[in-house]
Design a protein around this motif. Structure first.
Motif, PDB file in Angstrom:
ATOM      1  N   ALA A   1       0.854  -1.189   0.000  1.00 13.23           N
ATOM      2  CA  ALA A   1       0.000   0.000   0.000  1.00 13.23           C
ATOM      3  C   ALA A   1       0.891   1.241   0.000  1.00 13.23           C
ATOM      4  O   ALA A   1       2.003   1.227   0.524  1.00 13.23           O
ATOM      5  CB  ALA A   1      -0.908   0.008   1.226  1.00 13.23           C
ATOM      6  N   ALA A   2       0.422   2.318  -0.604  1.00 14.34           N
ATOM      7  CA  ALA A   2       1.174   3.569  -0.597  1.00 14.34           C
ATOM      8  C   ALA A   2       0.964   4.286   0.725  1.00 14.34           C
ATOM      9  O   ALA A   2      -0.088   4.157   1.361  1.00 14.34           O
ATOM     10  CB  ALA A   2       0.741   4.454  -1.753  1.00 14.34           C
ATOM     11  N   CYS A   3       1.968   5.059   1.133  1.00 15.00           N
ATOM     12  CA  CYS A   3       1.823   5.849   2.362  1.00 15.00           C
ATOM     13  C   CYS A   3       0.554   6.697   2.314  1.00 15.00           C
ATOM     14  O   CYS A   3      -0.153   6.822   3.322  1.00 15.00           O
ATOM     15  CB  CYS A   3       3.047   6.742   2.551  1.00 15.00           C
ATOM     16  N   GLN A   4       0.261   7.277   1.155  1.00 16.68           N
ATOM     17  CA  GLN A   4      -0.912   8.142   1.051  1.00 16.68           C
ATOM     18  C   GLN A   4      -2.222   7.376   1.268  1.00 16.68           C
ATOM     19  O   GLN A   4      -3.242   7.984   1.630  1.00 16.68           O
ATOM     20  CB  GLN A   4      -0.938   8.856  -0.290  1.00 16.68           C
ATOM     21  N   ASP A   5      -2.212   6.060   1.080  1.00 12.19           N
ATOM     22  CA  ASP A   5      -3.433   5.283   1.290  1.00 12.19           C
ATOM     23  C   ASP A   5      -3.863   5.306   2.752  1.00 12.19           C
ATOM     24  O   ASP A   5      -5.062   5.229   3.051  1.00 12.19           O
ATOM     25  CB  ASP A   5      -3.230   3.838   0.837  1.00 12.19           C
TER      26      ASP A   5
ATOM     27  N   GLU B   1       2.315  11.140  -1.164  1.00 11.50           N
ATOM     28  CA  GLU B   1       3.447  10.269  -0.846  1.00 11.50           C
ATOM     29  C   GLU B   1       3.131   8.850  -1.344  1.00 11.50           C
ATOM     30  O   GLU B   1       2.343   8.119  -0.733  1.00 11.50           O
ATOM     31  CB  GLU B   1       3.722  10.263   0.657  1.00 11.50           C
ATOM     32  N   GLU B   2       3.757   8.493  -2.446  1.00 13.65           N
ATOM     33  CA  GLU B   2       3.458   7.220  -3.099  1.00 13.65           C
ATOM     34  C   GLU B   2       4.415   6.097  -2.714  1.00 13.65           C
ATOM     35  O   GLU B   2       4.320   4.981  -3.247  1.00 13.65           O
ATOM     36  CB  GLU B   2       3.461   7.413  -4.618  1.00 13.65           C
ATOM     37  N   GLN B   3       5.329   6.355  -1.803  1.00 15.08           N
ATOM     38  CA  GLN B   3       6.255   5.321  -1.338  1.00 15.08           C
ATOM     39  C   GLN B   3       5.459   4.117  -0.828  1.00 15.08           C
ATOM     40  O   GLN B   3       4.605   4.246   0.046  1.00 15.08           O
ATOM     41  CB  GLN B   3       7.126   5.878  -0.217  1.00 15.08           C
ATOM     42  N   PRO B   4       5.702   2.922  -1.378  1.00 10.52           N
ATOM     43  CA  PRO B   4       4.969   1.754  -0.885  1.00 10.52           C
ATOM     44  C   PRO B   4       5.438   1.329   0.498  1.00 10.52           C
ATOM     45  O   PRO B   4       6.620   1.449   0.838  1.00 10.52           O
ATOM     46  CB  PRO B   4       5.269   0.675  -1.940  1.00 10.52           C
TER      47      PRO B   4
ATOM     48  N   GLU C   1      -1.178  12.701   1.596  1.00  9.61           N
ATOM     49  CA  GLU C   1      -1.536  12.688   0.182  1.00  9.61           C
ATOM     50  C   GLU C   1      -0.340  13.124  -0.662  1.00  9.61           C
ATOM     51  O   GLU C   1       0.340  14.104  -0.353  1.00  9.61           O
ATOM     52  CB  GLU C   1      -2.713  13.629  -0.060  1.00  9.61           C
TER      53      GLU C   1
END
Length: 379
Positions: A284-288, A328-331, A326
């Motif tokens: 999951a991405a941090c933003q999730d 931050e796409e780092q998984p 929001e």
């Protein structure tokens, strides 16, 4: 023999532990297209070497890591003895310099003259500019930007320290519920929190937020001279370092019986925090995590009153990458540790925040804080 109340002591990190960390950092830098990593005194240096200078000064201390080269720590001669006693000293070469010498010329000998280097975020401009003068064809990027995963993924020994710090913070919360709030100043309760954290093994207390009534609507209010009164909602947010690793937890309590509105707002935040924790899983991405928690609060009509990110990483400092926000796409990766702490803040009235530290597991997330998240009533 140990008991549940007295867990086995944690084994200290060894030179081999630090050697592996430094090698991994150098390899990650090489994979990212960097010529190496330059680390000044601060949390990155502690993580990589175990060395924490007594104070950051104008004298240059710099760890140089490059793939294919032995790690080197450039250090002032008057601090060399302390550096030599650091746990990771056996995994690197010390090069000391006297006040009559030029430490930047010494450091420049260790760098590629036209390389791009990752630099720890808290490196003094004084030092970086001097290096650029010696090597004008070099360039630099912050480690948060260039190697955001440098300290993000914790090994088993680090997780054990974070769990111990979390348990100490939980014990502190259980005891603070027995303290009288009404008629006392916020600073009095904050002092109680600090004392309890130390009683439960924290060597460093970083913050004790006590925001009562309208002060609770300021997320970083900490504590002031306001006298807590009957009917106040009180935001508690506290933490520090135990065994060198951080704790950070928030709970919101009420002095006496809450109103229906106060209870409802608290229930919304509790539901949002639960949604954020449920969203934690590898990949999951941090933003999730931010999106999951924020959706609950927005859907309840309080979206504009959730005014900060949902979480931050934690390790040798209480705030570090990654950030649950929001964009931050780092998984997420197994072993990451971070807070999940949504809140609602009603200016001039009250605030609510609930926070746990969560670690990513193979199939989800595990809370390192386990105290009740229901709205507790205090006297």
């Amino acid at each position: 023999m140990t008991s549940p109340d007295r867990p086995a002591p944690l084994a200290p990190f060894t030179a081999d532990d630090y050697r592996a960390r430094m090698a991994r950092a150098a390899e990650d830098a090489d994979a990212a297209g960097l010529a190496g990593v330059l680390v000044a005194p601060g949390p990155d240096l502690v993580h990589l070497t175990g060395y924490r200078p007594t104070a950051a000064t104008e004298r240059l201390t710099l760890l140089v890591l490059r793939a294919g080269h032995d790690p080197v720590l450039v250090v002032p001669a008057l601090e060399a003895a302390d550096a030599a006693h650091a746990a990771g000293a056996g995994a690197l070469t010390l090069r000391d310099w006297t006040d009559a010498a030029d430490p930047y010329a010494l450091s420049a000998e260790l760098l590629a003259p036209d390389g791009r280097f990752g630099v720890s975020d808290n490196t003094w401009a004084l030092h970086l500019l001097a290096l650029q003068q010696r090597l004008p064809d070099t360039s630099y990027a912050s480690l948060t930007e260039a190697l955001p995963m440098l300290r993000a993924v914790k090994d088993a020994a680090e997780l054990a320290r974070l769990a111990a710090a979390g348990a100490a913070a939980d014990a502190t919360y259980e005891q603070i519920l027995k303290v009288r709030f009404s008629g006392r100043r916020e600073t009095d309760v904050a002092a109680d929190l600090a004392s309890l954290l130390r009683e439960h093994g924290h060597e460093q207390v970083d913050f004790t937020v006590v925001g009562s009534g309208p002060n609770g609507a300021n997320p970083h209010h900490e504590a002031g001279d306001r006298t807590i009164g009957h009917g106040d909602m009180v935001v508690l947010d506290f933490g520090g370092l135990k065994h060198g690793y951080g704790s950070d937890t928030s709970r919101t309590v009420h002095v006496g019986e809450p109103t229906a509105e106060e209870q409802r707002v608290h229930d919304i935040v509790r539901e949002a925090q639960e949604a954020g924790v449920r969203a934690v899983r590898p990949g999951a991405a941090c933003q999730d995590i931010d999106r999951a928690a924020r959706a609950v609060i927005t859907g309840s009509g309080y979206g504009e009153r959730f005014i900060h990110r949902t979480g931050h990483g934690i390790g040798v400092t209480t705030h570090e990458p990654p950030y649950m926000i929001e964009g931050e796409e780092q998984p997420l990766v197994e072993g990451m540790c971070f807070s999940v702490e949504p809140g609602i803040y009603l200016p001039g009235r009250f605030g609510v925040r609930i926070e746990d530290i969560v670690t990513v597991t193979p199939d989800g997330g595990r809370r390192l804080n386990t105290t009740a998240r229901e709205l507790a009533q205090v006297e």
